[in-house]
Each structure stands twice: as C-alpha cells, then as structure tokens.
Design a protein around this motif. Sequence first.
Motif, PDB file in Angstrom:
ATOM      1  N   MET A   1     -14.327  47.902 -19.687  1.00 60.15           N
ATOM      2  CA  MET A   1     -14.186  47.177 -18.432  1.00 60.15           C
ATOM      3  C   MET A   1     -15.054  47.852 -17.383  1.00 60.15           C
ATOM      4  N   ALA A   2     -15.425  47.106 -16.369  1.00 56.39           N
ATOM      5  CA  ALA A   2     -16.178  47.652 -15.244  1.00 56.39           C
ATOM      6  C   ALA A   2     -15.811  46.848 -14.009  1.00 56.39           C
ATOM      7  N   GLY A   3     -15.908  47.492 -12.863  1.00 50.99           N
ATOM      8  CA  GLY A   3     -15.643  46.799 -11.611  1.00 50.99           C
ATOM      9  C   GLY A   3     -15.099  47.755 -10.572  1.00 50.99           C
ATOM     10  N   LEU A   4     -15.263  47.381  -9.330  1.00 49.28           N
ATOM     11  CA  LEU A   4     -14.806  48.225  -8.233  1.00 49.28           C
ATOM     12  C   LEU A   4     -13.281  48.284  -8.179  1.00 49.28           C
ATOM     13  N   PRO A   5     -12.745  49.351  -7.588  1.00 47.59           N
ATOM     14  CA  PRO A   5     -11.298  49.432  -7.405  1.00 47.59           C
ATOM     15  C   PRO A   5     -10.787  48.212  -6.641  1.00 47.59           C
ATOM     16  N   GLY A   6      -9.694  47.653  -7.118  1.00 48.05           N
ATOM     17  CA  GLY A   6      -9.082  46.503  -6.466  1.00 48.05           C
ATOM     18  C   GLY A   6      -9.666  45.163  -6.855  1.00 48.05           C
TER      19      GLY A   6
ATOM     20  N   MET B   1     -12.260  39.326   1.670  1.00 48.57           N
ATOM     21  CA  MET B   1     -10.947  39.402   2.325  1.00 48.57           C
ATOM     22  C   MET B   1      -9.837  39.563   1.280  1.00 48.57           C
ATOM     23  N   LEU B   2      -9.930  38.802   0.203  1.00 50.87           N
ATOM     24  CA  LEU B   2      -8.949  38.904  -0.873  1.00 50.87           C
ATOM     25  C   LEU B   2      -9.040  40.264  -1.554  1.00 50.87           C
ATOM     26  N   HIS B   3     -10.258  40.722  -1.816  1.00 46.72           N
ATOM     27  CA  HIS B   3     -10.459  42.027  -2.452  1.00 46.72           C
ATOM     28  C   HIS B   3      -9.817  43.122  -1.597  1.00 46.72           C
ATOM     29  N   ARG B   4     -10.103  43.107  -0.313  1.00 42.10           N
ATOM     30  CA  ARG B   4      -9.535  44.119   0.586  1.00 42.10           C
ATOM     31  C   ARG B   4      -8.014  44.038   0.613  1.00 42.10           C
ATOM     32  N   ALA B   5      -7.480  42.837   0.698  1.00 43.04           N
ATOM     33  CA  ALA B   5      -6.024  42.671   0.724  1.00 43.04           C
ATOM     34  C   ALA B   5      -5.388  43.209  -0.555  1.00 43.04           C
ATOM     35  N   ARG B   6      -5.978  42.912  -1.701  1.00 42.00           N
ATOM     36  CA  ARG B   6      -5.448  43.417  -2.973  1.00 42.00           C
ATOM     37  C   ARG B   6      -5.458  44.944  -3.001  1.00 42.00           C
ATOM     38  N   LEU B   7      -6.553  45.515  -2.558  1.00 43.67           N
ATOM     39  CA  LEU B   7      -6.684  46.970  -2.555  1.00 43.67           C
ATOM     40  C   LEU B   7      -5.620  47.598  -1.656  1.00 43.67           C
ATOM     41  N   GLU B   8      -5.450  47.034  -0.470  1.00 42.03           N
ATOM     42  CA  GLU B   8      -4.517  47.613   0.502  1.00 42.03           C
ATOM     43  C   GLU B   8      -3.059  47.328   0.162  1.00 42.03           C
ATOM     44  N   GLU B   9      -2.786  46.217  -0.522  1.00 42.03           N
ATOM     45  CA  GLU B   9      -1.404  45.853  -0.850  1.00 42.03           C
ATOM     46  C   GLU B   9      -0.897  46.487  -2.138  1.00 42.03           C
TER      47      GLU B   9
ATOM     48  N   SER C   1      -0.126  52.921  -4.047  1.00 38.05           N
ATOM     49  CA  SER C   1      -0.571  53.936  -4.984  1.00 38.05           C
ATOM     50  C   SER C   1       0.075  53.698  -6.336  1.00 38.05           C
ATOM     51  N   ARG C   2      -0.752  53.455  -7.346  1.00 37.29           N
ATOM     52  CA  ARG C   2      -0.233  53.250  -8.697  1.00 37.29           C
ATOM     53  C   ARG C   2       0.168  54.565  -9.328  1.00 37.29           C
ATOM     54  N   TYR C   3      -0.432  55.638  -8.866  1.00 38.54           N
ATOM     55  CA  TYR C   3      -0.157  56.973  -9.383  1.00 38.54           C
ATOM     56  C   TYR C   3       0.069  57.885  -8.181  1.00 38.54           C
ATOM     57  N   ALA C   4       1.242  58.491  -8.112  1.00 37.04           N
ATOM     58  CA  ALA C   4       1.599  59.313  -6.954  1.00 37.04           C
ATOM     59  C   ALA C   4       0.582  60.416  -6.699  1.00 37.04           C
ATOM     60  N   GLU C   5      -0.018  60.936  -7.742  1.00 38.08           N
ATOM     61  CA  GLU C   5      -0.929  62.066  -7.617  1.00 38.08           C
ATOM     62  C   GLU C   5      -2.358  61.663  -7.240  1.00 38.08           C
ATOM     63  N   LEU C   6      -2.651  60.389  -7.257  1.00 37.70           N
ATOM     64  CA  LEU C   6      -4.029  59.936  -7.079  1.00 37.70           C
ATOM     65  C   LEU C   6      -4.123  59.037  -5.845  1.00 37.70           C
ATOM     66  N   ALA C   7      -4.869  59.476  -4.865  1.00 41.45           N
ATOM     67  CA  ALA C   7      -5.042  58.682  -3.649  1.00 41.45           C
ATOM     68  C   ALA C   7      -5.895  57.457  -3.957  1.00 41.45           C
ATOM     69  N   GLU C   8      -5.422  56.309  -3.537  1.00 41.22           N
ATOM     70  CA  GLU C   8      -6.188  55.083  -3.715  1.00 41.22           C
ATOM     71  C   GLU C   8      -7.362  55.092  -2.740  1.00 41.22           C
ATOM     72  N   PRO C   9      -8.500  54.543  -3.134  1.00 37.58           N
ATOM     73  CA  PRO C   9      -9.646  54.511  -2.212  1.00 37.58           C
ATOM     74  C   PRO C   9      -9.383  53.541  -1.063  1.00 37.58           C
ATOM     75  N   THR C  10     -10.001  53.818   0.050  1.00 34.00           N
ATOM     76  CA  THR C  10      -9.917  52.910   1.195  1.00 34.00           C
ATOM     77  C   THR C  10     -10.919  51.780   0.995  1.00 34.00           C
ATOM     78  N   TRP C  11     -10.776  50.749   1.789  1.00 37.17           N
ATOM     79  CA  TRP C  11     -11.706  49.630   1.729  1.00 37.17           C
ATOM     80  C   TRP C  11     -13.123  50.094   2.042  1.00 37.17           C
ATOM     81  N   SER C  12     -13.273  50.968   3.033  1.00 37.37           N
ATOM     82  CA  SER C  12     -14.622  51.442   3.379  1.00 37.37           C
ATOM     83  C   SER C  12     -15.209  52.272   2.234  1.00 37.37           C
ATOM     84  N   GLN C  13     -14.392  53.028   1.513  1.00 39.61           N
ATOM     85  CA  GLN C  13     -14.887  53.781   0.354  1.00 39.61           C
ATOM     86  C   GLN C  13     -15.335  52.835  -0.767  1.00 39.61           C
ATOM     87  N   VAL C  14     -14.584  51.769  -0.980  1.00 39.41           N
ATOM     88  CA  VAL C  14     -14.959  50.796  -2.012  1.00 39.41           C
ATOM     89  C   VAL C  14     -16.267  50.123  -1.631  1.00 39.41           C
ATOM     90  N   GLN C  15     -16.407  49.748  -0.371  1.00 40.20           N
ATOM     91  CA  GLN C  15     -17.643  49.104   0.077  1.00 40.20           C
ATOM     92  C   GLN C  15     -18.849  50.027  -0.045  1.00 40.20           C
TER      93      GLN C  15
END
Length: 173
Positions: free
Chosen positions: A5-10, A110-118, A121-135
């Motif tokens: 698989m490949a693709g940006l977070p979220g 807009m949908l991509h950002r909403a999915r990422l932000e909503e 954290s899927r893993y307590a130990e791993l910080a999810e990337p911000t929208w600006s980091q994904v962009q």
Amino acid sequence: MLVAMAGLPGAGKSAVAAALGRELRAPVLAVDAAEAAMWRSGIDATQRDGVGLAAYAVVHTAAAAALDAGHTVVVDAVNAVAPARDAWRGLAREHGVALRWIEVVCSDPMLHRARLEERGSRYAELAEPTWSQVQARVVEPWDDDRLVLDSVRPLAELLPEALRHVTGRHAGR
C-alpha cells in the motif's frame, strides 16, 4: 504475493489494507504499528529520527518471514520515497512473488484533513501527523504500475477494485 500500500497519512490506505487483508486472509503489516511498538518498548526520544526507518525494517523482516511461509502479505505504509519502494521490490524479487502496488489518495483536501484530524491517535505511543505535516510530505514520482484509488469513494466500491487488481477476482468469492 506482496501487496504494498502507499499513500499519505489519513488518505484511507489502512482501511483499504485491512479490508483487503480480510478478503485475502493475509496478514496486514503496518509500519505505524511497528513504530508504536518500538516506542512502547522504551526507545529513547533522542533516537526519534531513526525509528521510522527502523519500523520499515521490522515490517520488511516480518513480511519476509510470512512470504517464506507461503503467505500473501499486505504492507500498510506511506511508501512515499524510492528507498522504501525499492525495499519492497527487492523483497518480492528475493521471494519470487508478484508485487502489487495500491496507492490510496483523497482528492478532496477538506475531507482528507477532516479524516486525519478526526481519527485521533490510533497508537498511544505514536503522535499522529498534523495536516500541515501531511501537506509538506514529498511523494516522489512513481515508476511502478499501480492501482490508484480515490478514497472519496466508499470502501465498498474500492475493495472490489483492489481485489481485482491483486488477484483478478471479485470480493466475496
């Protein structure tokens, strides 16, 4: 077979990977899960820069073992850069198995950002990337044949397409 698989977070690649893994009865090996486990094990924060790369290596090793055992494997990873993609190409070559790429994108920012932000954290130990980091992520150009799925469409539409790409058959058969 190795499905990478490949693709940006979220973007939705983990949802497609999980559904495809269920359908194929194949393990889904996620780089994020490996990285979270490494943090959980007490990796020192000063080693932050190397942990992501090490997580790819852990998943690569687990995938090799599963392929050795004759299993199809689905790898869930961003795979945005050539070295990551080269590793999966080499693994498939070493094991004499087909490599099928599936890139998941979300054409609606807009949908991509909403999915990422909503998704939280899927893993307590791993910080999810911000929208600006994904962009800011750089996705290197592709040379490989791949199926590109747009996750603005429902998973129920994407799964049959993914399954046809990797096996030539339809979901549920």
